[in-house]
Each structure stands twice: as structure tokens, then as C-alpha cells.
Write an enzyme that holds these catalytic residues in place. Structure first.
Site, short mmCIF file in Angstrom:
data_model
loop_
_atom_site.label_atom_id
_atom_site.label_comp_id
_atom_site.label_asym_id
_atom_site.label_seq_id
_atom_site.Cartn_x
_atom_site.Cartn_y
_atom_site.Cartn_z
N TYR A 53 51.38 -3.09 50.64
CA TYR A 53 51.47 -2.49 51.96
C TYR A 53 51.49 -0.97 51.83
CZ TYR A 53 52.78 -7.10 53.87
OH TYR A 53 52.80 -8.43 54.24
N SER A 207 52.49 -12.51 61.73
CA SER A 207 51.70 -12.35 62.96
C SER A 207 52.11 -13.35 64.04
CB SER A 207 50.20 -12.50 62.65
OG SER A 207 49.75 -11.49 61.79
N PRO A 208 53.40 -13.47 64.35
CA PRO A 208 53.85 -14.45 65.35
C PRO A 208 53.39 -14.13 66.76
CG PRO A 208 55.66 -13.00 64.77
CD PRO A 208 54.54 -12.68 63.82
N LEU A 209 52.91 -12.92 66.97
CA LEU A 209 52.40 -12.52 68.29
C LEU A 209 50.87 -12.54 68.32
CD1 LEU A 209 54.90 -9.63 69.08
CD2 LEU A 209 54.93 -11.97 69.96
N GLY A 212 49.21 -9.31 67.88
CA GLY A 212 49.46 -8.44 69.03
C GLY A 212 48.80 -8.90 70.31
N LEU A 214 49.05 -11.75 71.92
CA LEU A 214 49.91 -12.52 72.82
C LEU A 214 50.84 -11.65 73.66
CD1 LEU A 214 50.72 -15.48 70.42
CD2 LEU A 214 49.57 -15.68 72.64
N GLY A 216 49.70 -9.60 75.68
CA GLY A 216 48.95 -9.43 76.92
C GLY A 216 48.25 -8.08 77.04
N LYS A 217 48.38 -7.25 76.01
CA LYS A 217 47.80 -5.90 76.12
C LYS A 217 46.27 -5.90 76.12
CE LYS A 217 49.72 -4.46 72.29
NZ LYS A 217 50.14 -3.60 71.16
#
Length: 328
Positions: A53, A207-209, A212, A214, A216-217
Site C-alpha cells: 500500500y 471494499s464493503p461499500l 464506494g 454503495l 450512492g455518490k
């Protein structure tokens, strides 16, 4: 923040983990300090990083903040090794590389041990038992307290875990597996998650969203200029989740959020956090404001009917051989 056992071990971790993928690249030292302090003050303990990273800068930044800003004893530090910047060989699971990478990680982190050390990915060019021996040596030497793997498919995870349980000698039981998992990516439910549940391995969803999406952006044709989807190095990473299938799932998440008077982020994160086998989703936040929004999910538990609706709208296609062949 509620604490959970990591798999079938005595180690307890916060049920939301802090990811550092962007540290040293999109997140500078000032923002990293704010993020880490916010996480710690909220009761968070699990901090996830990797030797690649930011080309090592993420570990270096974390190491600079340990001690002076947050006590080392209050953190569960998890790092990974095995990914290499070689176009001809993406992963190196050899014992020599893994142990050298661990020593380099410890130097950057400024600590004598990591709490969880994971093989970053399966290396088809190295015998699996050789990679696993590196985990045994790391734990036996005290450089790692627990061990795990990342990005192993179902048969690879089952083989690795079974080897550690059954091979002669002192072996280190796998405590964790880190895999991408969200309402937009439920592929691990085919074989990885059943294997982890059966073998007592805790799942750390990355990456649980949905990268990114999810939150809504990206609804409609929106591509916020400051978003990962609009960045040069993350645009291709986000793009696969900007299709019509993902859009339908995001709409369902937003509808549920409106009904519960919460945000889509909270709904999506609560869903994955409370799935069977999950120990702690890893949330990456570029600043303290983003992290605070994610940590607000602590007070939310989704009603059963909302969970069922989200399950239905995001259900992956699982047929043969995942289901009884006689019903097909």
C-alpha cells in the site's frame, strides 16, 4: 464499539476495521493522524494495511503515528505480504520473500510484532506448504501473533486451513481470510464463506461499500471529481460497479435508507457487517469526516425485512454444484 472474536481464536477485534489503502498516496500524514485518532476514540482497534500500500508508505505512516498518537497496545495491526511489483509475477509466496517482507514491514511500522499477518494472495508457482511454513515461522518467532490469508478462492482456503490443522508438527491455525464482499460482490458466498464458517476462519471483508458505489455518490451519470471513480489510479477499479445491475442494487439500498431515515452508506455497511462469518468489514476513509460517517453505523441494526429485500435484489446466481443437483 462492539468487539468480536476473529474466527475460532481468542483474539477480539472491533467489528469495523480501518483500512489504509490510500495512505501515503491520497491520504497524507495529517489526514491519516486525524483518521486514526477518530477511529481509536470511537473504540476501533483493527487497523489493516499491507506492504504494497503506497509502496510501503502506508505502513511507514502508521508506524509514525503509533505510540505518540495512539498506544500500540490499543491497536490490532494486520498487514499482508506476497504482492510484488513484477509484471511477470504478481505474487511471490516463497518462504524467503514472505519472511523478508515481514521484517521490512516491522521496520516500517516500528514495532516488534504484528497482530495478524496474512499471505496477500495465492501463488501458483510456490508450493502452498512453503508459503504456510512462513506463517508458522513468523508466529513461532513472535513476529506475528496470528496468521491468515487473503484473496484465496474456496478450494485454496480449504486446502490451506486443512493443512494447518492436519500436517505434522506445530502449525499455526488460520485465523482470518480477507476478501472483497458487499451487496455488489457476493461471489464469496459460493465456496469461500462456507469454507471459512466450517473451518472457524474469520472473514474480513474488503471494499464493503462496493468500492464506494454503495454510498450512492455515483447514482445516475454522476462522477464526482474528488471521487475514486474519477481518479487516475482508482477509476478502473470502480468502473465495473457502475453498470445497470449495480444501479438497481444501489437504488434498493437508497430506498431502504430513506425508509429508515439513515444513509445508504449505513445500510450497505450494516448489511455486510452482520452477515454470518464476518468479523469486521475493512473501511477505507480518506479523512476523518468520511470515517465518522462510516462509524455511525455502530448504532444501526437492519430490520429482518430490509435484510431479506436486500438479499433478494442482490442475490448472485448459484446453481450447480452449489445447490442440490436433483432440484435443478
Amino acid at each position: 464499539m462492539e468487539q468480536r472474536h476473529l474466527g475460532r481464536t481468542g483474539l477480539r477485534v472491533s467489528r469495523i476495521g480501518l483500512g489504509t489503502l490510500t495512505w501515503g498516496r491520497d491520504t497524507d500524514e495529517h489526514d491519516a493522524a486525524d483518521v486514526l485518532k477518530t477511529f481509536w476514540e470511537a473504540g476501533g482497534t483493527l487497523v489493516d494495511t499491507a506492504d504494497v500500500y503506497g509502496d510501503g508508505d502506508a505502513e511507514y505512516l502508521l508506524g509514525r503515528l503509533i505510540g505518540g498518537l495512539v498506544p500500540r497496545r490499543d491497536l490490532i495491526i494486520s498487514t499482508k505480504a506476497g504482492s510484488v511489483p513484477d509484471p511477470d509475477r504478481r505474487f511471490d509466496g516463497s518462504r524467503g520473500h514472505l519472511l523478508a517482507a515481514l521484517d521490512a514491514s516491522l521496520a516500517r511500522l516500528g514495532t516488534d510484532y504484528v497482530d495478524v499477518w496474512q499471505v496477500h494472495a495465492f501463488d501458483p508457482d510456490t508450493p502452498l506448504e512453503e508459503s504456510l511454513q512462513a506463517l508458522d515461522i513468523a508466529v513461532a518467532s513472535g513476529r506475528a501473533r496470528y496468521a491468515g490469508v487473503s484473496n484465496f478462492c474456496g478450494w485454496q482456503l480449504a486446502k490451506a486451513a486443512t493443512w494447518q490443522l492436519c500436517a505434522p508438527g506445530t502449525r499455526t491455525r488460520l485465523a482470518a481470510t480477507q476478501m472483497e464482499y458487499s451487496l455488489l460482490q457476493r461471489g464469496i458466498e459460493r465456496e469461500v464463506l462456507p469454507a471459512a464458517l466450517d473451518l472457524g476462519i474469520g472473514l474480513l471483508p474488503s471494499s464493503p461499500l462496493g468500492r464506494g458505489v454503495l454510498t450512492g455518490k455515483y447514482r445516475g451519470d454522476a462522477l464526482p471529481p474528488d471521487s475514486r471513480g474519477a481518479s487516475d489510479h482508482f477509476g478502473l477499479f470502480v468502473e465495473p460497479y457502475l453498470d445497470d445491475t449495480a444501479s438497481r442494487i444501489v437504488d434498493a439500498v437508497s430506498t431502504a435508507a430513506d425508509g429508515l431515515a439513515v444513509t445508504p452508506l449505513q445500510v450497505a455497511l450494516a448489511w455486510v457487517r452482520d452477515r454470518p462469518g464476518v468479523a469486521a468489514p475493512i473501511v477505507g476513509a480518506r479523512n476523518a469526516q468520511q470515517l465518522t460517517a462510516a462509524l455511525s453505523v455502530e448504532a444501526l441494526s437492519l430490520p429482518d425485512e430490509i435484510c431479506r429485500a436486500l438479499d433478494d435484489v442482490s442475490a448472485p446466481v448459484h446453481r450447480y454444484p452449489d445447490h442440490d443437483w436433483s432440484t435443478l
